[in-house]
Design a protein around this motif. Structure first.
Motif, PDB file in Angstrom:
ATOM      1  N   SER A   1       0.858  -1.181   0.000  1.00 34.78           N
ATOM      2  CA  SER A   1       0.000   0.000   0.000  1.00 34.78           C
ATOM      3  C   SER A   1       0.897   1.234   0.000  1.00 34.78           C
ATOM      4  CB  SER A   1      -0.903   0.004   1.240  1.00 34.78           C
ATOM      5  OG  SER A   1      -1.643   1.213   1.306  1.00 34.78           O
ATOM      6  N   PHE A   2       0.936   1.934  -1.122  1.00 30.42           N
ATOM      7  CA  PHE A   2       1.799   3.106  -1.258  1.00 30.42           C
ATOM      8  C   PHE A   2       1.009   4.346  -0.844  1.00 30.42           C
ATOM      9  CE2 PHE A   2       3.583  -0.080  -4.078  1.00 30.42           C
ATOM     10  CZ  PHE A   2       4.914  -0.067  -3.684  1.00 30.42           C
ATOM     11  N   THR A   3       1.433   4.939   0.250  1.00 30.18           N
ATOM     12  CA  THR A   3       0.641   5.996   0.865  1.00 30.18           C
ATOM     13  C   THR A   3       0.952   7.378   0.325  1.00 30.18           C
ATOM     14  OG1 THR A   3       2.269   6.117   2.642  1.00 30.18           O
ATOM     15  CG2 THR A   3       0.356   4.703   3.003  1.00 30.18           C
ATOM     16  N   ILE A   4       2.209   7.635  -0.018  1.00 29.62           N
ATOM     17  CA  ILE A   4       2.585   8.971  -0.485  1.00 29.62           C
ATOM     18  C   ILE A   4       3.853   8.857  -1.326  1.00 29.62           C
ATOM     19  CG2 ILE A   4       4.052   9.625   1.479  1.00 29.62           C
ATOM     20  CD1 ILE A   4       2.525  12.406   1.374  1.00 29.62           C
ATOM     21  N   MET A   5       3.980   9.776  -2.294  1.00 33.69           N
ATOM     22  CA  MET A   5       5.130   9.805  -3.186  1.00 33.69           C
ATOM     23  C   MET A   5       5.294  11.235  -3.669  1.00 33.69           C
ATOM     24  SD  MET A   5       5.579   7.630  -6.753  1.00 33.69           S
ATOM     25  CE  MET A   5       4.459   8.656  -7.745  1.00 33.69           C
ATOM     26  N   ASN A   6       6.524  11.641  -3.962  1.00 34.37           N
ATOM     27  CA  ASN A   6       6.697  12.964  -4.559  1.00 34.37           C
ATOM     28  C   ASN A   6       5.807  13.097  -5.789  1.00 34.37           C
ATOM     29  OD1 ASN A   6       8.496  13.865  -2.668  1.00 34.37           O
ATOM     30  ND2 ASN A   6      10.247  14.017  -4.058  1.00 34.37           N
ATOM     31  N   GLY A   7       5.073  14.190  -5.852  1.00 30.59           N
ATOM     32  CA  GLY A   7       4.062  14.361  -6.882  1.00 30.59           C
ATOM     33  C   GLY A   7       4.507  15.152  -8.088  1.00 30.59           C
ATOM     34  N   TYR A   8       5.788  15.460  -8.187  1.00 28.70           N
ATOM     35  CA  TYR A   8       6.328  16.217  -9.315  1.00 28.70           C
ATOM     36  C   TYR A   8       7.813  15.903  -9.395  1.00 28.70           C
ATOM     37  CZ  TYR A   8       8.606  19.317  -5.962  1.00 28.70           C
ATOM     38  OH  TYR A   8       9.419  19.821  -4.979  1.00 28.70           O
ATOM     39  N   LEU A   9       8.443  16.292 -10.474  1.00 25.99           N
ATOM     40  CA  LEU A   9       9.882  16.087 -10.619  1.00 25.99           C
ATOM     41  C   LEU A   9      10.643  17.406 -10.553  1.00 25.99           C
ATOM     42  CD1 LEU A   9       9.855  13.415 -13.475  1.00 25.99           C
ATOM     43  CD2 LEU A   9      10.021  13.046 -11.006  1.00 25.99           C
TER      44      LEU A   9
ATOM     45  N   LEU B   1      -0.009  12.477  -3.632  1.00 31.31           N
ATOM     46  CA  LEU B   1       1.149  12.922  -4.398  1.00 31.31           C
ATOM     47  C   LEU B   1       1.619  14.242  -3.810  1.00 31.31           C
ATOM     48  CD1 LEU B   1      -0.283  12.087  -7.933  1.00 31.31           C
ATOM     49  CD2 LEU B   1       1.407  10.761  -6.643  1.00 31.31           C
ATOM     50  N   ASN B   2       2.870  14.298  -3.405  1.00 29.78           N
ATOM     51  CA  ASN B   2       3.354  15.372  -2.536  1.00 29.78           C
ATOM     52  C   ASN B   2       4.064  16.482  -3.316  1.00 29.78           C
ATOM     53  OD1 ASN B   2       3.613  16.300   0.213  1.00 29.78           O
ATOM     54  ND2 ASN B   2       5.807  15.894   0.018  1.00 29.78           N
ATOM     55  N   LEU B   3       3.822  17.726  -2.880  1.00 29.37           N
ATOM     56  CA  LEU B   3       4.399  18.920  -3.499  1.00 29.37           C
ATOM     57  C   LEU B   3       5.162  19.745  -2.465  1.00 29.37           C
ATOM     58  CD1 LEU B   3       1.194  20.141  -5.381  1.00 29.37           C
ATOM     59  CD2 LEU B   3       3.033  18.746  -6.357  1.00 29.37           C
ATOM     60  N   HIS B   4       6.094  20.575  -2.962  1.00 30.34           N
ATOM     61  CA  HIS B   4       6.782  21.576  -2.150  1.00 30.34           C
ATOM     62  C   HIS B   4       6.703  22.916  -2.879  1.00 30.34           C
ATOM     63  CE1 HIS B   4       9.024  17.675  -1.631  1.00 30.34           C
ATOM     64  NE2 HIS B   4       8.621  17.898  -0.392  1.00 30.34           N
ATOM     65  N   GLY B   5       7.156  23.962  -2.191  1.00 29.34           N
ATOM     66  CA  GLY B   5       7.135  25.289  -2.814  1.00 29.34           C
ATOM     67  C   GLY B   5       8.035  25.402  -4.015  1.00 29.34           C
ATOM     68  N   THR B   6       9.104  24.604  -4.040  1.00 25.18           N
ATOM     69  CA  THR B   6      10.011  24.556  -5.187  1.00 25.18           C
ATOM     70  C   THR B   6      10.684  23.201  -5.208  1.00 25.18           C
ATOM     71  OG1 THR B   6      11.795  25.731  -6.352  1.00 25.18           O
ATOM     72  CG2 THR B   6      12.034  25.482  -3.972  1.00 25.18           C
ATOM     73  N   GLY B   7      11.252  22.855  -6.359  1.00 26.45           N
ATOM     74  CA  GLY B   7      11.955  21.598  -6.469  1.00 26.45           C
ATOM     75  C   GLY B   7      13.161  21.542  -5.538  1.00 26.45           C
TER      76      GLY B   7
END
Length: 264
Positions: free
Chosen positions: A57-65, A97-103
């Protein structure tokens, strides 16, 4: 073994930070065996087919590159790579799918550090996240926005403080965009964790934990995690708790310490 029998919260752990000498698919399988969900970082580093085959069960992953919230070029890049990532997320059944303010680049440092966030950047960030919500509806996925600490791990990351991520997510107030409330980062940068959880409660998609200092498993530092667990249960939170922490020693012992901290 199921964590449902010992904790009121679904528990997960970041696979990249445990058993670091083992293949990632082995780690995912072992976490599944131990009753934990699996958190991932950047998917291009992994064999997606092998991860699929684990049945974890994959709960969270970086949502962008790549990309960022703060300007037109960065926003277009974030949306483009988030759309690509959503396809991988759906293959794995990733819940958030997880995000941050910048890469973030080497050692978690922002690719494009920003020391002063202007009003124009705030408006652009909100517009970018509104586009993320549209993408999420199209792809039937959910994104989260994570707070980060600026003093120790991520200096120069825009919208890093939990009060900033809360302001952005609550202003959009859409179920396809939630908070990834990281209490390790919040303890370093802001503190007052129980009240922060209470204020953030309507918008939390996941809570992540690691002890301070050191970013090791609960019980190795200054935070009263069992007290936080009791407070979360009392305020009605029943969502996932993810350990995004290095093991101070044996990985399975670290996981059991985490489980114990969130057993009430």
């Amino acid at each position: 073994m199921s964590n449902a029998s010992t904790s009121p919260f679904p528990l997960a752990a970041c696979a990249e930070m445990l058993w670091r000498d083992r293949p990632i698919e082995w780690r995912a399988s072992r976490l599944k065996e131990l009753g934990f969900g699996v958190g991932l970082w950047n998917w291009p580093e992994h064999d997606i087919g092998k991860l699929e085959a684990t049945g974890a069960s994959f709960t969270i992953m970086n949502g962008y590159l790549t990309g960022r919230l703060t300007d037109d070029e960065g926003a277009d890049e974030l949306i483009r790579t988030a759309r690509e990532t959503a396809q991988i997320g759906k293959r794995l059944g990733v819940q958030r799918l997880n995000l941050h303010g910048t890469g973030l680049g080497d050692r978690g440092l922002p690719v494009q550090p920003i020391q002063v966030v202007t009003g124009v950047m705030w408006l652009k960030a909100r517009d970018t996240l509104s586009r993320i919500v549209e993408l999420a509806e199209q792809e039937d996925v959910t994104f989260t926005l994570e707070n980060l600490n600026l003093p120790v791990d991520h200096p120069g990351t825009p919208f890093g403080r939990a009060e900033d991520t809360l302001a952005l997510v609550s202003s959009i107030d859409h179920p396809r965009l939630r908070l990834n409330l990281d209490l390790y980062h919040a303890q370093i940068g802001e503190g007052n964790l129980v009240e922060l959880c209470r204020k953030s409660l309507p918008w939390i998609g996941e809570i992540q934990v690691a002890d301070v200092p050191g970013r090791f498993e609960p019980g190795t530092g200054e935070v009263n995690w069992n007290g936080i667990a009791r407070a979360l249960k009392a305020m009605g939170y029943s969502g996932p708790i993810g350990m995004e922490a290095w093991a101070s020693g044996d990985s399975e012992e670290a996981l059991e310490a985490f489980r114990a901290a969130f057993t009430i």
